[in-house]
Scaffold this active site. Structure first.
Site, short mmCIF file in Angstrom:
data_model
loop_
_atom_site.label_atom_id
_atom_site.label_comp_id
_atom_site.label_asym_id
_atom_site.label_seq_id
_atom_site.Cartn_x
_atom_site.Cartn_y
_atom_site.Cartn_z
CD GLU A 199 47.51 48.96 14.75
OE1 GLU A 199 46.49 49.56 14.34
OE2 GLU A 199 47.61 48.52 15.92
CE1 TYR B 215 46.67 49.12 23.04
CE2 TYR B 215 46.51 48.49 20.73
CZ TYR B 215 47.02 49.31 21.71
OH TYR B 215 47.89 50.33 21.38
CD GLU C 279 50.22 50.29 18.91
OE1 GLU C 279 48.99 50.24 19.11
OE2 GLU C 279 50.74 50.94 17.98
CD GLN D 13 49.82 55.53 23.17
OE1 GLN D 13 50.19 56.67 23.35
NE2 GLN D 13 49.25 55.15 22.01
#
Ligand code: AHR
Length: 526
Positions: A196, A275, A330, A379
């Site tokens: 990121e 996400y 992610e 995670q």
């Protein structure tokens, strides 16, 4: 008698009014096994373990002196559970943490004690470092995806780390590795160049990052002899974090440069972080919610498909041969902090809704398997959409854990096209497809189906016709629970676990009834 009949009729009517009869829905799947698609890469089932909250410390690492059963400091219960998932790779050490990680703090007998500025400002003892990570991978049977520090490190520091891990010749760094207990070079399968970098990784412009990417790609070598000709380390660049213009510009910049890249730098993957949050900052709760939040949250997870489609289209322009993978390293649900937890530790519960969400995303990745060849759920333990939650010496397997277990047969299988009319599940203003399904063939020729009934109120009767495959037998399991927010806890660990499901083969067709809000995985043999 007349009075009795009238009373009976009234009673029947009252019951009918209290509990509306919900008719099952019928969905027909057409599966063409004579046509196959891309390989569903096992790395789509990768995981992410960051130095964040109790993800590493307590979740994986308890130290060799702990009373919790461990092997060289790594929890035995967690290792045994993860082995079942055949985790293909683990991304480490971050996340935002990676851009402040200095690898030398985590090797040798004397570890520097630092602070974790990203996640709660807590002490980072560095007792879990390179050797402990590699030992953990060995114990669970997985591969390393190492994210190097671009934000506050240097190409020099990263190059030294790679030499330390991978050199076989007696360089000073290789000798130091041997002195620290590992004479053989480690395998580093994937190298993440920053994290990121448009945000916590340094707030860079795509142009600035591109220059750094070229430098890191040029100078951070993997020297492991076993990774020179075969099995080379794959380099993954920071990619987009959403669908807006700044993200499409980012993908454009990196991929345009890749199109004309020279011998001196290369790229094998572009990362995508996405996400399911609902809206930012995370406000949906992970426990105690109802059908509204179930429907809204699952609807928003479908954005993953649009995001992949949008960025894949840009990649196709500059890389039509699809050499560069889109790596969703992610992803997962991100809720408001669990009541009473440290907000910096990203603790949340994991419910049946998360299981359905995980399956929906895995199906999306499988449908894009020609470009999406790697994904890492966030995670692994105790953080965000975790597989496992621990509490001192105890652990509980989450609904998401069971989804990953059910999908193991899809690792490295071949995608099989499937068509169906999904129907629509509507709750209030929210509508989404009622059913989702993928099919794949494994190396032994078995056909696998993963079918989701998203609708929490109606059963779905599936009839599947198969072309190029004569089904003889089918068996499988289904994951559901009493409520959309059902969870597994230390006291009730088996609320959301897979159970066997009956299926029938009738005149060459497969018939199965899906419970509401369920995931079913079936194997079919001919
Ligand atoms: O997974 C938690 C954090 O989310 C990661 O550290 C970061 O990369 C992302 O913003």
């Amino acid at each position: 008698m007349a009075i009795t009949l009238r009373a009976l009729a009234f009673a029947v009517l009252s019951v009918a009014m209290m509990a509306p009869v919900v008719t099952p829905q019928q969905v027909r799947l057409s599966i063409d096994v004579s046509k196959t698609g891309a390989t569903i890469d096992r790395h789509l089932f990768g995981q992410f373990a960051e130095h964040l909250g109790h993800g590493i410390y307590e979740g994986i690492w308890v130290g060799p002196d702990s009373t919790i059963p461990n092997t060289r400091g790594i929890r035995n219960d967690v290792v045994a559970a993860l082995k079942e998932l055949k985790v293909p790779d683990v991304r480490w050490p971050g996340g935002c943490f990676a851009d402040e990680y200095h690898w030398r703090n985590g090797i040798g007998p004397h570890r520097a004690v630092t602070l974790n500025s990203n996640w709660g400002g807590v002490i980072e003892p560095n007792t879990f470092g390179t050797h402990e990570f590699m030992d953990f991978l060995d114990q669970i049977g997985s591969e390393a995806y190492v994210s190097v520090n671009v934000g506050s490190g240097s190409a020099h520091e990263a190059a030294d780390w790679l030499e330390y891990m991978t050199a076989s010749q007696p360089t000073t760094l290789a000798k130091e590795r041997a002195a620290n207990g590992h004479p053989e070079p480690y395998k580093v399968a994937y190298l993440g160049i920053g994290n990121e970098t448009w945000d916590c990784g340094g707030n860079m412009t795509p142009e600035y990052y591109l220059d750094l990417l070229k430098v890191y790609s040029r100078f951070v070598h993997n020297f492991n002899p076993a990774q020179q000709k075969q099995d080379p380390m794959l380099r993954i660049a920071v990619g987009p974090g959403g669908a807006e213009t700044r993200w499409t510009d980012w993908t454009e910049t990196i991929m345009k440069a890749y199109q004309h890249h020279t011998w001196s730098w290369d790229l094998n993957g572009l990362s995508l972080h996405a996400y399911t949050v609902g809206h930012w900052p995370p406000a949906f709760t992970s426990v105690g919610f109802g059908e509204n939040e179930y429907a809204q949250f699952l609807k928003s997870t479908l954005d993953m498909n649009d995001l992949i489609t949008r960025h894949s289209a840009i990649m196709d322009k500059y890389d039509p041969e699809k050499k560069v993978a889109l790596v969703v390293d992610e992803w997962g649900s991100w809720y408001a902090p669990y009541p009473g937890s440290n907000p910096g530790f990203l603790v949340q519960q994991n419910s049946l809704r998360d299981a359905i969400l995980a399956a929906m995303n895995l199906n999306i990745f499988a449908r894009h398997a020609d470009r999406v060849r790697m994904a890492n759920i966030a995670q692994m333990i105790n953080v965000l959409q975790a597989m496992i939650m621990t509490d001192k010496e105890k652990m509980v397997l989450t609904p998401t854990y069971y989804v990953y277990k059910m999908y193991v047969p899809f690792q490295d299988s071949t995608f099989v096209p499937i068509s169906f009319d999904a129907g629509t599940y509507t709750h209030g203003d929210t509508s989404l497809p009622r059913v989702d399904a993928i099919a794949a063939k494994d190396k032994a020729g078995k056909l696998w189906l993963a079918i989701i009934n998203i609708d929490p109120n109606r059963t779905v009767e599936i009839e599947a016709s198969l072309t190029g495959f004569t089904p003889k037998s089918a068996k499988g399991s289904t994951l559901t629970a009493p409520n959309v927010d059902s969870v597994n806890t230390l006291d009730a660990p088996n609320t959301v676990i897979p159970k066997p499901i009956p299926s029938k083969i009738k005149t060459g067709e497969l018939a199965i009834t899906l419970e509401p809000k369920s995931l079913t995985v079936l194997s079919v043999e001919q």
